[in-house]
Enzyme design. Sequence first.
Site, PDB file in Angstrom:
ATOM      1  N   ASP A   1       0.840  -1.194   0.000  1.00 41.61           N
ATOM      2  CA  ASP A   1       0.000   0.000   0.000  1.00 41.61           C
ATOM      3  C   ASP A   1       0.874   1.243   0.000  1.00 41.61           C
ATOM      4  O   ASP A   1       1.687   1.450   0.893  1.00 41.61           O
ATOM      5  CB  ASP A   1      -0.900   0.020   1.251  1.00 41.61           C
ATOM      6  CG  ASP A   1      -1.624   1.342   1.391  1.00 41.61           C
ATOM      7  OD1 ASP A   1      -2.666   1.510   0.739  1.00 41.61           O
ATOM      8  OD2 ASP A   1      -1.146   2.214   2.157  1.00 41.61           O
TER       9      ASP A   1
ATOM     10  N   TYR B   1       2.639  10.145  -0.632  1.00 38.27           N
ATOM     11  CA  TYR B   1       3.773   9.649   0.160  1.00 38.27           C
ATOM     12  C   TYR B   1       5.110   9.945  -0.512  1.00 38.27           C
ATOM     13  O   TYR B   1       6.157   9.883   0.136  1.00 38.27           O
ATOM     14  CB  TYR B   1       3.677   8.136   0.387  1.00 38.27           C
ATOM     15  CG  TYR B   1       2.476   7.654   1.149  1.00 38.27           C
ATOM     16  CD1 TYR B   1       1.601   8.527   1.792  1.00 38.27           C
ATOM     17  CD2 TYR B   1       2.194   6.285   1.233  1.00 38.27           C
ATOM     18  CE1 TYR B   1       0.497   8.058   2.480  1.00 38.27           C
ATOM     19  CE2 TYR B   1       1.095   5.811   1.928  1.00 38.27           C
ATOM     20  CZ  TYR B   1       0.248   6.702   2.539  1.00 38.27           C
ATOM     21  OH  TYR B   1      -0.851   6.223   3.213  1.00 38.27           O
TER      22      TYR B   1
ATOM     23  N   LYS C   1      -3.108   5.658  -3.882  1.00 34.15           N
ATOM     24  CA  LYS C   1      -4.153   6.634  -3.602  1.00 34.15           C
ATOM     25  C   LYS C   1      -3.962   7.895  -4.432  1.00 34.15           C
ATOM     26  O   LYS C   1      -2.826   8.342  -4.643  1.00 34.15           O
ATOM     27  CB  LYS C   1      -4.149   7.016  -2.117  1.00 34.15           C
ATOM     28  CG  LYS C   1      -4.167   5.820  -1.169  1.00 34.15           C
ATOM     29  CD  LYS C   1      -3.964   6.247   0.283  1.00 34.15           C
ATOM     30  CE  LYS C   1      -3.724   5.034   1.171  1.00 34.15           C
ATOM     31  NZ  LYS C   1      -2.376   4.439   0.951  1.00 34.15           N
TER      32      LYS C   1
ATOM     33  N   HIS D   1      -7.783   9.593  -1.489  1.00 31.38           N
ATOM     34  CA  HIS D   1      -7.064   9.679  -0.223  1.00 31.38           C
ATOM     35  C   HIS D   1      -7.854  10.382   0.884  1.00 31.38           C
ATOM     36  O   HIS D   1      -7.672  10.087   2.065  1.00 31.38           O
ATOM     37  CB  HIS D   1      -5.741  10.422  -0.443  1.00 31.38           C
ATOM     38  CG  HIS D   1      -4.662  10.053   0.506  1.00 31.38           C
ATOM     39  ND1 HIS D   1      -3.344   9.949   0.145  1.00 31.38           N
ATOM     40  CD2 HIS D   1      -4.673   9.752   1.823  1.00 31.38           C
ATOM     41  CE1 HIS D   1      -2.605   9.607   1.184  1.00 31.38           C
ATOM     42  NE2 HIS D   1      -3.398   9.485   2.228  1.00 31.38           N
TER      43      HIS D   1
ATOM     44  N   ILE E   1      -2.666  -2.736   7.222  1.00 29.86           N
ATOM     45  CA  ILE E   1      -1.453  -2.424   6.459  1.00 29.86           C
ATOM     46  C   ILE E   1      -0.403  -1.807   7.390  1.00 29.86           C
ATOM     47  O   ILE E   1      -0.105  -0.612   7.316  1.00 29.86           O
ATOM     48  CB  ILE E   1      -1.761  -1.488   5.272  1.00 29.86           C
ATOM     49  CG1 ILE E   1      -2.654  -0.320   5.718  1.00 29.86           C
ATOM     50  CG2 ILE E   1      -2.417  -2.251   4.139  1.00 29.86           C
ATOM     51  CD1 ILE E   1      -2.778   0.776   4.686  1.00 29.86           C
TER      52      ILE E   1
ATOM     53  N   LYS F   1       2.969  -0.473   8.902  1.00 31.84           N
ATOM     54  CA  LYS F   1       4.123   0.158   8.265  1.00 31.84           C
ATOM     55  C   LYS F   1       5.387  -0.137   9.058  1.00 31.84           C
ATOM     56  O   LYS F   1       5.396  -0.055  10.290  1.00 31.84           O
ATOM     57  CB  LYS F   1       3.896   1.663   8.172  1.00 31.84           C
ATOM     58  CG  LYS F   1       5.103   2.458   7.663  1.00 31.84           C
ATOM     59  CD  LYS F   1       5.847   3.155   8.775  1.00 31.84           C
ATOM     60  CE  LYS F   1       7.091   3.869   8.237  1.00 31.84           C
ATOM     61  NZ  LYS F   1       7.820   4.596   9.302  1.00 31.84           N
ATOM     62  N   SER F   2       6.447  -0.485   8.374  1.00 33.35           N
ATOM     63  CA  SER F   2       7.762  -0.587   8.987  1.00 33.35           C
ATOM     64  C   SER F   2       8.811  -0.586   7.892  1.00 33.35           C
ATOM     65  O   SER F   2       8.556  -1.030   6.771  1.00 33.35           O
ATOM     66  CB  SER F   2       7.894  -1.866   9.822  1.00 33.35           C
ATOM     67  OG  SER F   2       9.179  -1.920  10.436  1.00 33.35           O
TER      68      SER F   2
ATOM     69  N   ARG G   1      10.999  -6.237  12.083  1.00 34.03           N
ATOM     70  CA  ARG G   1       9.615  -5.884  12.390  1.00 34.03           C
ATOM     71  C   ARG G   1       8.681  -6.288  11.244  1.00 34.03           C
ATOM     72  O   ARG G   1       7.555  -6.714  11.471  1.00 34.03           O
ATOM     73  CB  ARG G   1       9.501  -4.381  12.640  1.00 34.03           C
ATOM     74  CG  ARG G   1      10.147  -3.915  13.916  1.00 34.03           C
ATOM     75  CD  ARG G   1       9.249  -4.154  15.122  1.00 34.03           C
ATOM     76  NE  ARG G   1       9.871  -3.613  16.323  1.00 34.03           N
ATOM     77  CZ  ARG G   1      10.576  -4.302  17.187  1.00 34.03           C
ATOM     78  NH1 ARG G   1      10.803  -5.596  16.966  1.00 34.03           N
ATOM     79  NH2 ARG G   1      11.088  -3.740  18.248  1.00 34.03           N
TER      80      ARG G   1
ATOM     81  N   ASN H   1       5.558  -8.697  11.893  1.00 35.53           N
ATOM     82  CA  ASN H   1       4.175  -8.297  11.622  1.00 35.53           C
ATOM     83  C   ASN H   1       3.441  -9.264  10.704  1.00 35.53           C
ATOM     84  O   ASN H   1       2.206  -9.257  10.660  1.00 35.53           O
ATOM     85  CB  ASN H   1       4.141  -6.891  11.015  1.00 35.53           C
ATOM     86  CG  ASN H   1       4.484  -5.810  12.010  1.00 35.53           C
ATOM     87  OD1 ASN H   1       4.440  -6.021  13.216  1.00 35.53           O
ATOM     88  ND2 ASN H   1       4.838  -4.632  11.499  1.00 35.53           N
TER      89      ASN H   1
END
Length: 293
Positions: free
Chosen positions: A42, A47, A72, A105, A237, A239-240, A245, A249
């Site tokens: 995603d 971003y 998005k 978005h 979703i 984030k890392s 991690r 996840n």
Amino acid sequence: MDITLNNGTTMPALGLGVFQSPPEETTAAVEAALAAGYLHIDTAAAYGNEREAGDGIRRSGLDRSDVFIETKVWVSDYGYDKTLHAWEKAVSKLRVDYLDLLILHQPVPGRFEKTIAAYQALETLLADGRVRAIGVSNFMPHHLAQLLAATDVIPAVNQVELHPYFTQPDVRAADAEHGILTQAWSPIGGITFYPGWGEERKNVMQDPAIAAIAEAHGKTPAQAMLRWHLQQGRSAIPKSTNPARIVENFDVFDFDLSLDELAAIDALHTGVRNGPDPDASRDQWFDVSIPEA
């Protein structure tokens, strides 16, 4: 674990989010996620890392059809023709010829005519096969009602802030009524402890109730929260950019939370939004232009 969307498209329930991932770290994060078993990425025009996300997908060696790509459209690209062009910008940066899921978005109530026109462009992209599914992000029930009254295709997904301290029951109910999948951004409460987002906030990752549930299963608090989302039928979703991690996840498919444990996490809801209010006017932010390349 796949979820079937309301138009029959299947989507991996768990994906890697790249919000606030620096472009120079995004490629490696996406590559690490796909190596760990993720098949859903995603990103978003706003971003500034669509190109790097695409680089990570290509470096994985996976076929394009194996990876579910979600992005998005930003507010400055709302409007029918501008949103069609936003698709062109996205696929150019990602270097693909179609998108699996394209969503708006923000609802932007102060410019809702442009929001409607943007969604109508998504409907055209869907009909043309340039996207496999369309949806929205940060839409509250009243935004959804306005959108549904003016358009033909029910969104497949509504991506919203959703974690144990802010469970959005009204949004989830409205989504369910229309067969819309609720997708959680900040699913492990990152918004409650992002640097600069309010140092006085209570960190959901340190909640003792979640810690106890996680310990009972030999898991981390993040894993317990992700399992909570998945068992309640949501997409998440996390984030890392940390490879360890990212792997952690994804390690959430070998245990189940009990009904009492699910209820205990539900009970942590505070009703306090941590991210931006979707009804607030933020014109300076909304007007940020998305570059062509």
